[in-house]
Design an enzyme around this catalytic site. Structure first.
Site, mmCIF file in Angstrom:
data_model
loop_
_atom_site.group_PDB
_atom_site.id
_atom_site.type_symbol
_atom_site.label_atom_id
_atom_site.label_comp_id
_atom_site.label_asym_id
_atom_site.label_seq_id
_atom_site.Cartn_x
_atom_site.Cartn_y
_atom_site.Cartn_z
ATOM 1 N N HIS A 48 0.850 -1.214 0.167
ATOM 2 C CA HIS A 48 0.005 0.024 -0.073
ATOM 3 C C HIS A 48 0.798 1.385 -0.094
ATOM 4 O O HIS A 48 0.672 2.188 -0.834
ATOM 5 C CB HIS A 48 -0.878 0.136 1.368
ATOM 6 C CG HIS A 48 -1.688 1.341 1.443
ATOM 7 N ND1 HIS A 48 -1.273 2.372 2.388
ATOM 8 C CD2 HIS A 48 -2.894 1.644 0.964
ATOM 9 C CE1 HIS A 48 -2.170 3.093 2.402
ATOM 10 N NE2 HIS A 48 -2.893 3.090 1.401
ATOM 11 N N GLU A 51 2.123 1.865 -3.434
ATOM 12 C CA GLU A 51 0.988 2.489 -4.413
ATOM 13 C C GLU A 51 1.037 3.916 -4.142
ATOM 14 O O GLU A 51 0.936 4.850 -4.877
ATOM 15 C CB GLU A 51 -0.355 1.983 -3.796
ATOM 16 C CG GLU A 51 -1.457 2.663 -4.582
ATOM 17 C CD GLU A 51 -2.584 2.963 -3.775
ATOM 18 O OE1 GLU A 51 -2.969 3.895 -3.646
ATOM 19 O OE2 GLU A 51 -2.980 1.768 -2.944
ATOM 20 N N HIS A 52 1.276 4.386 -2.937
ATOM 21 C CA HIS A 52 1.137 5.761 -2.837
ATOM 22 C C HIS A 52 2.526 6.491 -3.289
ATOM 23 O O HIS A 52 2.548 7.658 -3.897
ATOM 24 C CB HIS A 52 1.227 6.085 -1.029
ATOM 25 C CG HIS A 52 -0.036 6.069 -0.357
ATOM 26 N ND1 HIS A 52 -0.404 7.244 0.175
ATOM 27 C CD2 HIS A 52 -0.923 5.253 -0.048
ATOM 28 C CE1 HIS A 52 -1.798 7.202 0.772
ATOM 29 N NE2 HIS A 52 -2.020 5.715 0.353
ATOM 30 N N GLU A 128 -3.685 8.259 7.587
ATOM 31 C CA GLU A 128 -4.574 7.348 7.296
ATOM 32 C C GLU A 128 -5.188 6.172 7.983
ATOM 33 O O GLU A 128 -6.436 5.853 8.342
ATOM 34 C CB GLU A 128 -4.281 6.650 5.859
ATOM 35 C CG GLU A 128 -5.357 5.896 5.004
ATOM 36 C CD GLU A 128 -4.826 5.431 3.695
ATOM 37 O OE1 GLU A 128 -5.573 4.639 2.720
ATOM 38 O OE2 GLU A 128 -3.531 5.691 3.324
#
Length: 410
Positions: A48, A51-52, A128
């Site tokens: 993840h 991905e950022h 997040e």
């Protein structure tokens, strides 16, 4: 129905194109068959985070230039990570597909992974995580799967933990990219007003040199455990998940579970919505969903209710499980449910993004296109006897676990 064309580049990257001539745009997805289930124990959340980071600048473009290269030409750009795949996708005007492929490929292959940007983005992901924990209606779903599947790779949170996310170095990300972002795992899919030659040329120039050879280890099926986990939190409602193991994408009863799910909680006409919300007014939100992966799956009922109504809501969910185990669906309900599922599938194909997602997932999972008519026929073939048999196998009390976040100390 338009035809899906498939080619494979010399290095093993797969390319899918569905030409839809009556639209003026296209949806482009660049996929990698890697997700949180492929992470090693010390890598929790790295997929993840990568991905950022792929949005934060390449050798050719700054982060702002990446966004402007798509949005400044009338398109949109985004990405997501799940447990078994990662997708970078954009919408583009029909004459801008080659540019969209170039931007996505540049992000995937030439990201700088700058140390300062990484520290900033780690901070973003930590925020997040905090936001998720502050939203019990979201957080309860992740906790529920963790409680059910424990340390199994499919039970790990996609986003990772504050400790793991804070620990990664640029070299850690590069090692993961080198291990997982290999040609056999990469898929480019385009649906819209575009021809195969345009996509082929863009793919070959952008993706044709990705190294190949990677090893995918097998994964055992997660065995869910029954439990009741109530997390005390100072909130107004009890946010809950009640669930059991479901079907993998390869199971024979995959479509049977889809019908069972839709009948129980898949719409406003479903049993749970009608019984708990419409008839009794005990909730604002209630429904159900399935998660299906290559090695297993989960079926979950979710909702939110007042603390004083929580015991009754649990009883009502259990009662609907028992009815499904004993009787399944009556003929009219079964017909309505099948038509609801089939209609949802067909209506989704009006959008290019849905077409791109559908053909990509079929290719990544099954290695082939699954025609819509084949899917609709399998839904239509589901019998009530099969529903009763499946319900009796997965909805028994000793297999069901409950996760709830609410003001339990009061």
């Amino acid at each position: 129905m338009s035809e899906i064309q498939k080619i494979t580049l010399d290095n093993g990257v797969r390319v899918l194109v569905e030409t839809v001539g009556h639209v003026k745009s296209a949806a482009i997805g660049l996929w990698c068959k890697t997700g949180s289930r492929h992470e090693l124990d010390h890598e929790a959340g790295i997929t993840h985070l990568i991905e950022h980071m792929l949005f934060k600048g390449t050798e050719r473009r700054t982060a702002r230039e990446i966004a402007e290269a798509i949005e400044g030409r009338g398109g949109s750009l985004n990405a997501f990570t799940d447990k078994e795949s990662t997708c970078y996708y954009c919408r583009a005007l029909a004459d801008d597909v080659a540019n969209g492929v170039d931007v996505l490929g540049d992000m995937m292959l030439h990201s700088l992974i700058d140390p300062e940007e990484l520290k900033r983005e780690e901070g973003v992901v930590l925020e997040e995580i905090k936001r998720s924990e502050d939203e019990p209606s979201d957080h309860v779903h992740e906790l529920h799967l963790e409680n059910r599947w424990g340390k199994h790779p499919l039970g790990k949170p996609i986003i990772g933990t504050p400790e793991s996310v804070s620990s990664f170095s640029p070299e850690d990300l590069r090692k993961y990219l080198d291990r997982r972002y290999r040609a056999e795992n990469v898929l480019l899919a385009v649906a819209g007003n575009v021809d195969l030659d345009t996509v082929r040329q863009a793919a070959e120039s952008t993706l044709g040199k990705i190294p190949h050879t990677t090893i995918d280890s097998g994964l055992s099926r997660p065995a869910g455990k029954a439990s009741i986990d109530q997390i005390d939190k100072d909130v107004e409602q009890v946010h809950f998940c009640i669930g059991t193991d479901g079907a993998s994408v390869f199971d024979a009863d995959y479509y049977t579970l889809a019908v069972l799910d839709a009948a129980l909680g898949g719409s406003m006409s479903s049993r749970l919505f009608q019984e708990i919300r419409e008839k009794r007014g005990l909730v604002y939100s209630v429904g159900s969903y399935t998660l299906s992966y290559s090695a297993g799956g989960a079926y979950t009922v979710y909702g939110g209710t007042s603390p004083q109504h929580w015991p009754l809501v649990q009883e009502l969910v259990r009662a609907e499980f028992d009815k499904m185990m004993a009787e399944g669906c009556n003929p009219d309900e079964l017909d309505r449910t099948k038509r609801h599922i089939s209609g949802s599938i067909v209506l989704a194909l009006e959008g290019m993004s849905s077409r791109m997602m559908r053909m990509s997932r079929n290719e990544l999972t099954h290695g082939r296109d699954i025609p819509v008519d084949e899917t609709l026929a399998k839904i239509e073939a589901v019998t009530n006897e099969a529903i009763v048999e499946l319900a009796s196998r997965i909805l028994t009390p000793e297999l069901v676990n409950t996760t709830a976040i609410g003001p339990f100390s009061e």
